[in-house]
Every structure is written in C-alpha cells, then in structure tokens.
Design an enzyme around this catalytic site. Structure first.
Site, PDB file in Angstrom:
ATOM      1  N   SER A 294       0.845  -1.195   0.000  1.00 15.71           N
ATOM      2  CA  SER A 294       0.000   0.000   0.000  1.00 15.71           C
ATOM      3  C   SER A 294       0.878   1.243   0.000  1.00 15.71           C
ATOM      4  CB  SER A 294      -0.924   0.013   1.221  1.00 15.71           C
ATOM      5  OG  SER A 294      -0.159   0.107   2.410  1.00 15.71           O
ATOM      6  N   LYS A 295       0.226   2.406  -0.037  1.00 18.57           N
ATOM      7  CA  LYS A 295       0.950   3.674  -0.115  1.00 18.57           C
ATOM      8  C   LYS A 295       1.886   3.886   1.058  1.00 18.57           C
ATOM      9  CE  LYS A 295      -2.587   6.057  -2.851  1.00 18.57           C
ATOM     10  NZ  LYS A 295      -3.579   7.173  -2.864  1.00 18.57           N
ATOM     11  N   ARG A 296       1.560   3.283   2.207  1.00 19.53           N
ATOM     12  CA  ARG A 296       2.420   3.501   3.374  1.00 19.53           C
ATOM     13  C   ARG A 296       3.785   2.843   3.198  1.00 19.53           C
ATOM     14  NH1 ARG A 296       2.409  -0.850   7.074  1.00 19.53           N
ATOM     15  NH2 ARG A 296       0.973  -2.538   6.536  1.00 19.53           N
ATOM     16  N   GLY A 298       5.523   3.252   0.420  1.00 25.69           N
ATOM     17  CA  GLY A 298       6.247   4.040  -0.579  1.00 25.69           C
ATOM     18  C   GLY A 298       5.496   4.055  -1.900  1.00 25.69           C
TER      19      GLY A 298
END
Length: 560
Positions: A294-296, A298
C-alpha cells in the site's frame, strides 16, 4: 451426464447428476446443485484487463494486465481493455487517461478497447447500461431474479438479527416468495425496489482455478444478492458477468481478492445460459513485512516509478517475476522473451514480495544494456532538462555518459552523478576522518608539485592530449615524487577531484578539463573548473589542516 450450454463453445458446465436442474423454479422448490467446468481447448483465447478509473494504476493492477497480455500473446489470442467505471462518484476521465497512458508506457498494447474499438464494444461499462437492463429483465422473466422492496432499515435489522444468532449476514428471503398481488401493490405505490438473484439454498459450486486448483463454495454461505440497485444502476458482479460473457472472454485472469466474487458470477452465468470462462486468480503483491502493498510502503503506482526514472522494459521484467518464473535461474527477459516463455501453470499461488531494491538493481542492468547512442540521448536530455547542461548531445555528453553509466541505476541518478563530478568539496574531504591519513602523508608537498605542473602549463598540455597524455604525465609526476600506486593516485584524486572515491580519475580529470573549455555546463550547476580548483589549492592553509580538529563531516557523505 453433461450438457453443452448454448453460446460460444469454450466452456462446458457439468451438473452433478444427483441434483435436479437448479433453475426450474417453483415457489418452495428445493434449490440444490453443484457445477464443475472444463475448457474447450479449441476455442479462441480472449482475455481482458478491466481497471476502475478511480485512481492511478497500481503495480498490482499492472502485473495483472501484464499476465493477461502475456497469456493472450503466447496463445495467439486477443487482449481486451475494458473500463469499469460504474462507480460514478469516484470514476474520472483523468484517471482513465492516466491508466491508458501507463499501460501504453509499459508496452501493453490492447487489441480492443478505448481508442482502438472492436466488435464487442462499447468498452466502458457506463456506456453499456441498456445491455445490463436487458439481461436483468431476462432474469426477472425467467424467475432467477425477483423484486425486493425491503427498505434500508429492514435490511439493517436483518443484519442485526443474524449477528445475534451468530449467522452469516445473508438476506432472509422476505420477497423471494411474495405473492404476485403483494408485488403489484408495492409497484402501484411506487415503492423503490432492487433486483435480487435467487441462490440455491443447498449444495455447492466448484471451479477448477488454473492457478489454485479446485475451489468450492457452499451455497448456504451467500444469500439472495442484489444485481440491480433501486436507482437502476447495476451491481459489480452482474456487470462483470454480462460483460465477460458478451465479449466472449475465454479466460479471466485477475487478483485473488476477486476469488469470492466467482461464486455469484458463476450463478449468473448459469442462469443466463452463458458458458463460463476459465478462471485464474493471481496472488497479491506483498510489502516486505508481508502485508498487502500500500501507499504507506512508498511508491505503488506505475506513474510514480516512471517519474522516478524507471524504464518500462525493466518494470515489465520485474513485474513478470512477481509470482512467475520460467523454471531457470534467468531473471532478465525482454517482452518478446516473456511472451515466448510465459505459462499460466507456472504462476505461484503464494504472494510475491515487492522488493524496491531489487527493482532498482534490475533497472540498472536494463539501463546499461541499452545501445550506447540511445543511452547517451536519454541521459543527455535529462541533464539538459534539469538545468545541469546547456546541450543534450555532443562529445562531452558521450564522454560523461561513458564515464558515469556504471554507477547509474536510474536515469534520475545521472543528475547526482554529474553534479558530484562537477563539484569540488576539497575542504570537507581534507577535514574528514577518512581524509586525515592522506593529509598526514605529506599531501602539502604533492600539492606544491601539482601547482607547479599547473603553473608551467605542463598539466593542461597533457590533458589536451587526452588519455595518452595524462598517463604519460602521471608516470613522470610519480617518478619525480618517488610515489606510485595508491600513495600517488589517492593524493592526486583528492587534490584534483576533491573526493576520496569516484569513477576513473584520469577520465574524470580530462572530462572536468573539457567542461571548463566547452562552456557546456550551466552556471547554476555548481561547477568548479580546474583553474578554480588550483586557486583553491593555492590558498589552502596546510599548517592548520595538519593540526588536530573536529571533522566537519565524513567523506562518505561528501562523495554522495
């Protein structure tokens, strides 16, 4: 006994004999069946990638698209692109354009879809509403679907009761057996209603997933489900089934998170008399901690990696290896080689970990495999566009690319590499812990002799002759100082480049000399010419440098 369902003949659905045909409905009829599918190997291969234009193309979606593309090309089939934009609130044309742009950048050209057309369009779900309504009415007439007039409050109450009884939150079936008069009464009042699909209450449904093997579901785990909302909008599982069937999709290759949807879709296929495609559910891409990427963690979108300087061929190569391999140790493939080698049977069931370090390394390998002329153009354009150079091509660019390319994994790295070459942090290097031994090895004497070679014009005359002149001069310089090897080259590197480490020193110094003469370096690049470097050396306070004092910063930091 097996019956061939009417329609495109790529899939036969086998009804287990001990159960009655599940779709001859009577009110209170026992609904109980199990199905098993087998592929008709002679059917044309047609696969689809169906993104929702609600954001950027995730690397997981890109890998799904790639596997579909490789399967189609390896089988001589068609790769169809369909835009699933029924989420009207979140879908945007900008997101759709971004997805199309990313797929095109990866080189995954589609045979049918937006911008290309085809015989099975339209290829946006928002343009296919009349078709969905047509098939919903067909199911209503055949009894596979019924009108449900339950309010939201009633549905919430059903969920609460199910939770109290510790049962699955399935629809109770209130309107499944309603009398015609009750239905007509609600219609006359204008009560909003949905279309619900009748699900057999007993039995199971089985498919043979091309990746996961046999997968089965108990039919009592799902209640009668909605296929059309009260506002007339179709529900995802209904749209997908109608689209895949009417577009003659033979194989549905998609992420494993869609596996639970297969049960509802298979029921709709059967009810409409459509042949089922073969299913292959690809495992998720995982982060290093083995959670869902996921975006967390990177960058996760194709566009982000493109903007960071990654090459499409390296990105495709790496994505292909996330859950697939050809059975050898080989890790490097062109797109044509992937098409030749790809087999859905070699796709792994388990999740694949996305390793950004491995991707970066692989990109470097692909970057250096590019023909030099193309590589020089690519990097030269980057140097000019970022304001380091005033020109994007020519002898200086070629020489700089040749010198720096082995230390570049991304095109964007080239800016840092060139800036590092053009800079001259000699003060910081000499006062760093790593620089102290070199200073103490009579560096001031080497500096004095080097300044003399500069003042006499001897050094620049040698640099003008190129590599041969430099090598001849260095040899003579070493004899004069009675130094050779590391005791000669390390002091020279520090004095001429200002750093302890870097690419070949002779080539670096020649390139710095050329840069000062050609005027190709932009004023804002922070370039320190050789002439300016010698003036800095002339002003150094060697007595102060030879005294103990705190280091300003490490040479490793300076070099980077």
């Amino acid at each position: 006994m097996a019956a061939l369902v009417a329609g495109t003949p790529w899939m036969r659905i086998r009804v287990i004999p001990e159960f009655a045909s599940p779709f001859i409905f009577r009110r209170h009829f026992r609904r109980n069946f199990s199905v098993r599918a087998s592929i008709d190997s002679d059917a044309p291969v047609r696969v689809r990638f169906a993104p929702s234009p609600t954001g950027n193309l995730h690397v997981g979606g890109a890998r799904t698209a790639l596997f579909n593309y490789l399967f189609a090309r390896s089988k001589g089939g068609k790769f169809v692109l369909r835009i699933e934009d029924t989420d009207l609130e979140r879908s945007t044309r900008e997101s759709e354009e971004a997805v199309l742009r990313d797929l095109a950048w990866l080189g995954l050209d589609w045979d049918e879809g937006p911008g290309v057309g085809g015989d099975y369009g339209p290829y946006r779900q928002s343009e296919r509403n009349s078709m969905y309504k047509q098939y919903a009415e067909k199911l209503l007439e055949s009894g596979h679907v019924y009108r449900c007039f339950c309010s939201n409050e009633e549905l919430e109450k059903m969920k609460e009761i199910a939770e109290l009884k510790k049962l699955p939150p399935v629809y109770s079936g209130k309107w499944a057996t309603a009398a015609d008069g009750e239905v007509e009464e609600e219609l006359a009042k204008g009560t909003p209603y949905t279309y619900r699909f009748r699900v057999p209450k007993e039995g199971s449904l089985k498919i043979n997933d091309l990746i996961r093997g046999e997968v089965s579901w108990k039919l009592d785990t799902v209640g009668d489900f909605v296929i059309m909302r009260s506002n007339g909008q179709p529900v995802y599982n209904f749209c997908v089934t109608v689209d895949d069937a009417t577009m003659a999709i033979s194989h549905v290759i998609r992420a494993e998170e869609h596996l639970p949807n297969t049960l509802r879709q298979a029921l709709i296929y059967k009810a409409l008399g459509f042949p089922m495609p073969s299913f292959a559910h690809v495992s998720l891409i995982l982060a290093p901690d083995r959670s869902k990427l996921s975006k967390r963690h990177g960058a996760t979108s194709v566009g982000q990696y493109r903007d960071m300087g990654y090459l499409p061929q390296a990105t495709v190569n790496y994505l292909a290896l996330l859950g697939w391999g050809d059975g050898t140790e080989n890790e490097f493939f062109t797109i044509d080689q992937l098409v030749e080698k790809f087999s859905i049977g070699r796709v792994n069931k388990s999740g694949a970990v996305f390793d950004s370090t491995k991707l970066r390394w692989m990109n470097g390998q692909h970057l250096r495999a590019i023909p030099f002329e193309e590589l020089s153009q690519l990097i030269g354009e980057h140097w000019k566009s970022t304001g380091l150079l005033t020109e994007s091509e020519g002898p200086f660019v070629d020489d700089a690319v040749q010198l720096l390319k082995d230390g570049i994994d991304l095109v964007t790295d080239s800016g840092t590499a060139l800036s590092n070459l053009l800079s001259y942090p000699v003060h910081a290097t000499l006062t760093s812990p790593e620089g102290r031994p070199i200073v103490e090895d009579k560096l001031s004497e080497v500096s004095a002799h080097l300044l003399a070679a500069y003042d006499s014009g001897e050094l620049f005359g040698a640099l003008e002759e190129g590599p041969a002149g430099w090598q001849k001069w260095v040899k003579g310089f070493g004899k004069t100082l009675k130094r050779k090897g590391k005791s000669l080259f390390m002091p020279l590197r520090v004095l001429l480049t200002g750093k302890l480490h870097g690419p070949d020193m002779g080539s670096s110094v020649i390139l710095i000399y050329k840069a000062g003469n050609h005027g190709i370096v932009s004023p804002q690049a922070g370039f320190v010419t050789l002439k300016e470097r010698f003036e800095i050396l002339r002003q150094l306070d060697w007595e102060a440098l030879n005294q103990d004092h705190p280091a300003l910063e490490s040479a490793a930091t300076i070099s980077n």
